[in-house]
Design an enzyme around this catalytic site. Sequence first.
Site, PDB file in Angstrom:
ATOM      1  N   LYS A  69      48.908  44.186  16.674  1.00 59.24           N
ATOM      2  CA  LYS A  69      48.805  43.477  14.751  1.00 59.24           C
ATOM      3  C   LYS A  69      49.293  44.713  14.843  1.00 59.24           C
ATOM      4  CE  LYS A  69      44.393  41.248  14.095  1.00 59.24           C
ATOM      5  NZ  LYS A  69      42.937  41.734  13.718  1.00 59.24           N
ATOM      6  N   GLN A 117      39.027  44.536  10.081  1.00 62.38           N
ATOM      7  CA  GLN A 117      38.924  43.975  11.526  1.00 62.38           C
ATOM      8  C   GLN A 117      37.364  43.766  11.690  1.00 62.38           C
ATOM      9  OE1 GLN A 117      41.094  43.555  13.660  1.00 62.38           O
ATOM     10  NE2 GLN A 117      39.251  42.377  14.715  1.00 62.38           N
ATOM     11  N   ASP A 151      43.865  38.492   5.368  1.00 64.46           N
ATOM     12  CA  ASP A 151      42.534  37.549   6.104  1.00 64.46           C
ATOM     13  C   ASP A 151      42.665  36.052   5.618  1.00 64.46           C
ATOM     14  OD1 ASP A 151      42.593  38.191   8.878  1.00 64.46           O
ATOM     15  OD2 ASP A 151      40.855  39.771   8.379  1.00 64.46           O
TER      16      ASP A 151
END
Length: 288
Positions: A54, A98, A121
Amino acid sequence: MAATIIDGKARAASLRSEVAAGVADFVAAHGRAPGLTVVLVGDDPASNVYVRSKGKATTEAGMISGEHRLPATVTEADLLALVAALNADPAVDGILVQLPLPKHIDADRVIAAIDPAKDVDGFHPVNAGRLATGLAALVPCTPSGCLILIEDALGDISGAEALVIGRSNIVGKPMAALLTAKSATVTLAHSRTRDLAGHVGRADIVVAAVGIPAMVKGDWLKPGACVIDVGINRVTAADGTSRLVGDVDFASALPRAGSITPVPGGVGPMTIACLLANTLKAARARAA
Ligand code: NAD
């Protein structure tokens, strides 16, 4: 006739260059690049790989990549304090914590602490609610990527029968909401669904997001169906070598489907590309 194999890698590359062009325009207009900050707790090897890729993709798109690595022993209070600091930082447009988090930390509380405007997200209940009610939202990256691949393959999906297998908050439920918003007729199957094969046989679009290797068999499919395989499962062969497979039995699905994503190289690359797109979208909304 064999299905068209959907090239998620190529589609993701084109989306990433569109994002990079949008980033260049953003920099010209606002004198700063959009910023995406990833928070990683602990040293889960798979999470480490995701976070590294990422970061690399963020920089390649011309955005500022931030990273906070915290020990697995960090307290929930300290993690919430970091999220609050990132919420308040004007240079940060996107915050990604995460998952999974260690057991002593309440992941729902951490997600709910992220500013919904920076929730790239799309997991915050405000964004989930906005998606469900048809309002503009930051939408979870994996189902966003799946929808792009489906529309590329089929064009208008209004009235199509769509089956989503798996009802997680990160894939299945938002996928069902996105397909509903596109006027597909959506069935959401899960572990308690009876006669899964029967549901699969009626579907023009099948999205499998379960986590069971090759569970969807080719002879269940309606001929010509568009098959999107989200599953990522590592299987070990008798000779000890391991490889990644999806939730769909690719070999038996290939001759029956109209189009199908491979694993790897299908949905996976789209997820990161959509994360970059979400970060640019968040930056534009914050700058407006
Ligand atoms: P999850 O474990 O949260 O959810 C799995 C879902 O499958 C559940 O809703 C469950 O009800 C359903 N299920 C379980 N057994 C079933 C059965 N026999 N029949 C029908 N449904 C059944 O998983 P998730 O986070 O949604 O991920 C699903 C898969 O997708 C995993 O393999 C994961 O690694 C993969 N994934 C890939 C990406 C990507 O970028 N490609 C992103 C996220 C997840």
